[in-house]
Design an enzyme around this catalytic site. Structure first.
Site, PDB file in Angstrom:
ATOM      1  CD  GLU A   1      -5.575   9.377  -4.398  1.00 46.44           C
ATOM      2  OE1 GLU A   1      -5.517   9.491  -5.723  1.00 46.44           O
ATOM      3  OE2 GLU A   1      -4.648   9.179  -3.816  1.00 46.44           O
TER       4      GLU A   1
ATOM      5  CG  HIS B   1      -7.507   1.837  -2.466  1.00 48.45           C
ATOM      6  ND1 HIS B   1      -6.718   2.729  -3.528  1.00 48.45           N
ATOM      7  CD2 HIS B   1      -6.880   2.224  -1.175  1.00 48.45           C
ATOM      8  CE1 HIS B   1      -5.859   3.390  -2.924  1.00 48.45           C
ATOM      9  NE2 HIS B   1      -5.731   2.852  -1.660  1.00 48.45           N
TER      10      HIS B   1
ATOM     11  CG  HIS C   1      -1.855   1.243   1.446  1.00 52.41           C
ATOM     12  ND1 HIS C   1      -2.111   1.928   2.290  1.00 52.41           N
ATOM     13  CD2 HIS C   1      -2.736   1.343   0.456  1.00 52.41           C
ATOM     14  CE1 HIS C   1      -2.896   2.979   1.757  1.00 52.41           C
ATOM     15  NE2 HIS C   1      -3.517   2.593   0.851  1.00 52.41           N
TER      16      HIS C   1
ATOM     17  CG  HIS D   1      -9.609   8.777  -0.290  1.00 52.77           C
ATOM     18  ND1 HIS D   1      -8.423   9.153  -0.298  1.00 52.77           N
ATOM     19  CD2 HIS D   1      -9.389   7.354   0.464  1.00 52.77           C
ATOM     20  CE1 HIS D   1      -7.453   8.345   0.111  1.00 52.77           C
ATOM     21  NE2 HIS D   1      -8.121   7.288   0.641  1.00 52.77           N
TER      22      HIS D   1
HETATM   23 CU1  CUO Z   1      -4.813   3.843  -0.066  1.00 55.59          CU
HETATM   24 CU2  CUO Z   1      -7.089   5.619   1.688  1.00 55.59          CU
HETATM   25  O1  CUO Z   1      -5.441   4.704   1.837  1.00 55.59           O
HETATM   26  O2  CUO Z   1      -5.916   5.281  -0.092  1.00 55.59           O
END
Ligand code: CUO
Length: 690
Positions: free
Chosen positions: A351, A241, A212, A367
């Protein structure tokens, strides 16, 4: 690039908290700094300090003076001992400026000098991030491997008592070069009273979290355009995601838990508490916890403000745009959210990337600010002087159960858009004259049954020495052993009949859960959103019968364990140019050891689905750039400096609704698809890695 440049760049990933003049590479190498590079603290003693560390080394690398000494005042807002967060707007802007500075260094030597000079003057996490982004994107640093974040900042990944052991062992064993092994316990964040703990093996997996981190390193939201504006990055944000969510939901079924409840009410109590226990390297404090039934509150701190109502307003605007079918830019010009570009526009807008969002002021920063609301829930007004929780940092966010609820919500927004699109029609799904007659997946050993796959625990170790700042006595390797899920490697076999001329197809393999945690069968629509991509590759089809074989270890989704945790240091790097090319920049990818969901002891049933699509409709004309040898995990990570190598929207054919009522009907209607029952059996044993 000379070997010393390469080495100097690599050394900067080691010992992130110690000054640049200290020894690196197990005490063998030292960077010789010009006097002007020493910070005030050491300036008066440059000679003494320099001599002390260069006494017994094999190699001294002289660092060139800087032609232009940069003014780094813009970084001061992030103190040297503060946490650094990519979700924080101010931090991100500072990182963006630093990346721009690094990208602008006129040549390699000066880049080395600039990096050394900067390293001791800015927040170490900020430095490591901006430096890694620059190394990943500068044309002259193509050969430099990026050290995995779990090795640079190991404390963000493992239970801290392990470090006490490591430090002790290192002091006792000293410089003998003996390999120190420390055991990192499994299941240390909660007891089995907490149901969510059943998924800790997934959430707290070192490979998952470093994947990640690596993904966000490759796809930053701010910085110079050539770094940020990558082909289909918004779509990839959605898809990578989304796949994490699909995998997590399936893992939940394997553990008798119901699927994730998306966090769509920001004002309700959050039943999932989380006590991470891991240490932040920069301030030696544990990451703050979140108690059970915590409510989110408006965040009003020196380092950032966001109100719940901001996030709700952006959410409503994004949802309204999806319902209307278009977005509006700052001058009111409308762009339709169509089936080709729509998802990419939404990804960058949700995002959000301030530089790529179609209208950042209006659609906001949905996000990212959600991460902030959650990560400061324990101290929203800074009255307790606490930093953010694990949700504030891409290296640690996936450990917290709330990550999946927040991203579960974000995923429902994307899926709402996908559901507005027409279902796929025959013209988009079939491949005339191509029939998949048979498929199976089978473990390599003899005496195994087809379509029964196996998972188990494995104990492995990785060298975490690079990031441990234990002083000169601890030079050497420090191996941390940890236990993780593993799967027995297997092979897919497909028999395909081609009633046409020789042609190329794209083979797409998924597994779909068949039933939920109560053993209730899932509809095709439910299976669709939880379909797990396993592999994607092109096949050459000769007229008549074709037999295709593919190893699970070749997956376009995953990277091998050795690549996630490759040892650090020039000694370990391949010498040949092509091998070196393969070595570098290869850390992004789902960990191979989690390629299969856990299954269960009785054997959990899945649909193994395969489709061969028409390559003439999938292929992408690539610009002529040097071949990137490391392309194995392109499904989630794309190809470096290239277009995403599949023209179809990501997740095809499961990203949109399908024209049939069940998966059986679907494969019955299209000869180029097939499915079979697949059983995943979990064996609750720990096997030591050979
Ligand atoms: Cu990868 Cu929220 O953690 O985008």
């Amino acid at each position: 690039m000379t070997n010393t440049d390469l080495k100097a760049l690599e050394l900067l990933f080691q010992r992130p908290l110690e000054p640049a003049f200290t020894t690196r590479d197990s005490g063998k190498t030292v960077l010789e700094l010009p006097d002007s590079f020493y910070t005030d603290r050491y300036r008066n003693d440059t000679e003494e300090v320099g001599n002390r560390f260069s006494k017994d080394v094999d190699l001294k690398i002289p660092i060139q003076e800087l032609a232009n000494v940069p003014n780094l005042d813009f970084t001061n807002k992030i103190g040297l001992k503060n946490q650094f967060s990519l979700f924080n707007n101010r931090h991100r802007e500072i990182a963006s400026e630093l990346i721009t500075l690094f990208m602008g260094a006129p040549n390699l030597r000066q880049f080395v000098s600039l990096s050394v000079y900067t390293k001791d003057r800015v927040n170490p996490v900020l430095f490591q991030y901006a430096y890694a982004v620059a190394v990943a994107h500068r044309p002259d640093t193509r050969e430099v491997p990026i050290t995995n974040i779990s090795q640079v900042f190991p404390s963000n990944f493992v239970e801290p008592s392990a470090f006490r052991d490591a430090r002790q062992e290192a002091n006792v064993i000293g410089e003998s070069g003996a390999r120190v092994h420390v055991d990192i316990p499994q299941n240390y964040t909660a007891s089995d009273r907490e149901d969510e703990q059943r998924l800790a093996y997934f959430r707290e997996d070192i490979g998952v979290n470093s994947h990640h981190w690596h993904w966000h390193l490759v796809y930053p939201t701010t910085g110079p355009m050539e770094v940020v504006n990558k082909d289909r990055r918004g779509e990839l944000f959605y898809y990578m995601h989304h796949q994490i969510l699909a995998r997590y939901n399936v893992e939940r079924f394997c553990n008798n838990l119901k699927k994730v409840q998306p966090l769509n009410n920001l004002r309700a109590e959050i039943p999932e508490g989380y006590f991470p226990k891991i240490l932040s390297s920069v301030n030696n404090r544990t990451y703050p916890s979140r108690v059970t039934n915590q409510k989110l509150r408006d965040v009003d701190r020196q380092d950032g403000r966001v109100e719940i109502s901001d996030v709700e307003r952006w959410r409503d605007r994004v949802l309204a745009a999806i319902d209307q079918g278009y977005v509006e830019d700052t001058s009111g010009v409308r762009t339709p959210l169509d089936e080709v570009r729509g998802i990419d526009i939404l990804g960058n807008m949700i995002e959000a990337s301030p530089v790529l969002s179609i209208n950042y002021n209006f659609y906001g920063n949905l996000h990212n600010e959600g991460h902030n609301l959650i990560s400061f829930a324990h101290d929203p007004d800074y009255r307790h002087l606490e930093d953010f929780g694990v949700m504030g940092d891409v290296t640690t966010a996936m450990r917290d159960p709330i990550f999946y609820r927040w991203h579960g919500f974000i995923d429902t927004v994307f899926n709402k858009f996908k559901t507005h699109l027409n279902p796929y029609g025959a013209g988009e799904l079939n491949f005339d004259g191509v029939t998949v007659d048979y498929i199976e997946a089978k473990i390599g050993k003899s005496n195994t049954r087809a379509n029964t796959l196996l998972t188990y625990w494995q104990k492995s170790s990785a060298d975490l020495a690079a990031g441990l700042d234990f002083g000169p006595s601890a030079d050497g390797n420090i191996f941390a052993s940890f236990t993780h899920l593993q799967n027995a490697p297997f092979t897919y076999t497909f028999n395909v009949t081609n009633n046409g001329p020789r042609r190329t197809g794209t083979c797409r393999i998924f597994i779909c859960p068949k039933a939920d945690e109560r053993n209730q069968p899932l509809t095709l629509e439910e299976q669709r959103v939880m379909a797990i991509e396993m592999d994607k590759f092109t096949v050459d089809l000769v007229p008549g019968e074709n037999s295709i074989r593919r190893q699970s270890t070749e997956s376009s989704v995953a990277i091998p364990f050795e690549r996630s945790f490759r040892p650090v240091g020039a000694d370990y790097q391949p010498k040949a140019a092509d091998e070196l090319a393969r070595f570098r920049f290869c850390g992004c990818g789902w960990p191979q050891h989690l390629l299969l969901p856990k299954g269960n002891a009785q054997g959990m049933l899945f649909d193994l689905f395969v489709m061969i699509s028409d390559y003439s409709q999938d292929s992408v004309q690539q610009p002529k750039t040097p071949n990137d040898a490391c392309s194995t995990a392109y499904s989630f990570c794309g190809l470096k400096d290239k277009l995403y190598p599949d023209r179809r929207t990501m997740g095809y054919p499961f990203d949109r609704r399908l024209p049939n009522a069940s998966l059986s009907e679907l494969v019955g209607a299209f000869g180029n698809m097939a499915k079979t029952d697949l059983r995943i059996v979990f064996n609750d044993r720990v096997i030591d890695k050979a």
